[in-house]
Enzyme design. Structure first.
Site, PDB file in Angstrom:
ATOM      1  N   ASN A  63       0.846  -1.184   0.000  1.00 12.70           N
ATOM      2  CA  ASN A  63       0.000   0.000   0.000  1.00 12.70           C
ATOM      3  C   ASN A  63       0.884   1.237   0.000  1.00 12.70           C
ATOM      4  O   ASN A  63       1.959   1.259   0.592  1.00 12.70           O
ATOM      5  CB  ASN A  63      -1.002  -0.005   1.165  1.00 12.70           C
ATOM      6  CG  ASN A  63      -0.394  -0.074   2.546  1.00 12.70           C
ATOM      7  OD1 ASN A  63       0.585  -0.778   2.780  1.00 12.70           O
ATOM      8  ND2 ASN A  63      -0.989   0.636   3.482  1.00 12.70           N
ATOM      9  N   GLU A  65       0.345   5.165   0.705  1.00  9.91           N
ATOM     10  CA  GLU A  65      -0.568   6.205   1.162  1.00  9.91           C
ATOM     11  C   GLU A  65      -0.120   7.589   0.698  1.00  9.91           C
ATOM     12  O   GLU A  65       1.029   7.783   0.263  1.00  9.91           O
ATOM     13  CB  GLU A  65      -0.672   6.176   2.687  1.00  9.91           C
ATOM     14  CG  GLU A  65      -1.346   4.925   3.202  1.00  9.91           C
ATOM     15  CD  GLU A  65      -1.498   4.889   4.701  1.00  9.91           C
ATOM     16  OE1 GLU A  65      -2.166   3.960   5.177  1.00  9.91           O
ATOM     17  OE2 GLU A  65      -0.962   5.761   5.417  1.00  9.91           O
ATOM     18  N   CYS A  74      -3.747   0.657  -3.040  1.00  9.08           N
ATOM     19  CA  CYS A  74      -3.685  -0.585  -2.267  1.00  9.08           C
ATOM     20  C   CYS A  74      -2.581  -1.509  -2.779  1.00  9.08           C
ATOM     21  O   CYS A  74      -2.179  -1.446  -3.946  1.00  9.08           O
ATOM     22  CB  CYS A  74      -5.012  -1.325  -2.358  1.00  9.08           C
ATOM     23  SG  CYS A  74      -6.413  -0.428  -1.685  1.00  9.08           S
ATOM     24  N   GLU A  76      -2.694  -4.744  -3.416  1.00 12.46           N
ATOM     25  CA  GLU A  76      -3.124  -5.678  -4.453  1.00 12.46           C
ATOM     26  C   GLU A  76      -3.070  -5.038  -5.834  1.00 12.46           C
ATOM     27  O   GLU A  76      -2.574  -5.622  -6.799  1.00 12.46           O
ATOM     28  CB  GLU A  76      -4.554  -6.178  -4.189  1.00 12.46           C
ATOM     29  CG  GLU A  76      -4.721  -6.879  -2.862  1.00 12.46           C
ATOM     30  CD  GLU A  76      -5.180  -5.951  -1.738  1.00 12.46           C
ATOM     31  OE1 GLU A  76      -4.542  -4.885  -1.518  1.00 12.46           O
ATOM     32  OE2 GLU A  76      -6.164  -6.288  -1.070  1.00 12.46           O
ATOM     33  N   CYS A 113     -10.196  -4.750  -0.756  1.00 12.40           N
ATOM     34  CA  CYS A 113     -11.298  -3.782  -0.785  1.00 12.40           C
ATOM     35  C   CYS A 113     -12.093  -3.956  -2.079  1.00 12.40           C
ATOM     36  O   CYS A 113     -11.705  -4.715  -2.971  1.00 12.40           O
ATOM     37  CB  CYS A 113     -10.755  -2.356  -0.671  1.00 12.40           C
ATOM     38  SG  CYS A 113      -9.926  -1.761  -2.154  1.00 12.40           S
ATOM     39  N   CYS A 116     -10.106  -3.170  -5.321  1.00 10.12           N
ATOM     40  CA  CYS A 116      -9.157  -4.237  -5.653  1.00 10.12           C
ATOM     41  C   CYS A 116      -9.881  -5.461  -6.203  1.00 10.12           C
ATOM     42  O   CYS A 116      -9.410  -6.104  -7.148  1.00 10.12           O
ATOM     43  CB  CYS A 116      -8.330  -4.619  -4.432  1.00 10.12           C
ATOM     44  SG  CYS A 116      -7.122  -3.354  -3.974  1.00 10.12           S
TER      45      CYS A 116
END
Length: 161
Positions: A63, A65, A74, A76, A113, A116
């Site tokens: 991830n 940010e 993210c 993934e 999520c 993803c």
């Protein structure tokens, strides 16, 4: 009169990482190592992903940010987009995802999520085969889904356009 539609999903649940078959265990270990490179100064929630391609290559993602939260990405999708950018015709066989909190040594549940999941659906459609999804579960369990339909039963695809 409305009727009720009931969905049933099926996941494989392993009691620990040691119970996983060797290839899945190795991939989850790679995802765990990837958490060490995550950039998560705001949430302190370090997510790592690792995917296995058809030719045996492992591609990691973390991830990333950003102070402007929607600008982050993210783990993934980082891994999937790296694979797609560098080898667009290479098939993704498996993807593992895990997370840990800052200052903690143990790993915690990490389920993809919605964004993803949608990206995984697109990759499955593109390659015309499912991606085995390995997730760190609750209380040390490991959950395995045989494709994104398990996690995203009402997916959006090109047929919806």
């Amino acid at each position: 009169m409305a009727k009720t539609i009931q969905l049933n999903i099926s996941l494989q649940a392993y009691g620990s990482i040691e119970e996983l078959p060797a290839a899945e265990r190795h991939l989850l270990e790679e995802a765990r190592r990837a958490t060490e490179k995550a950039y998560a100064p705001y949430s302190n929630f370090y997510v790592g992903a690792a995917l296995l391609t058809a030719d045996g290559e492992i591609i990691r993602g973390t991830n990333q940010e950003n102070a402007a939260y929607p600008s982050g990405l993210c783990a993934e999708r980082t891994a999937l987009f790296a694979a797609g950018a560098n080898n667009p015709d290479l098939q993704v066989k498996m993807l593992a995802v895990t997370a840990r909190r800052k200052g903690e040594a143990h790993y915690t549940a990490a389920n993809p999520c919605g964004a993803c999941r949608q990206v995984m659906a697109e990759y499955e459609d593109k390659q015309k085969s499912p991606i085995r999804i390995i997730m760190e579960g609750q209380n040390g369990e490991i959950w395995v889904a045989e494709g994104i339909n398990v996690l995203l039963p009402f997916r959006f695809s090109k047929e919806n356009l």
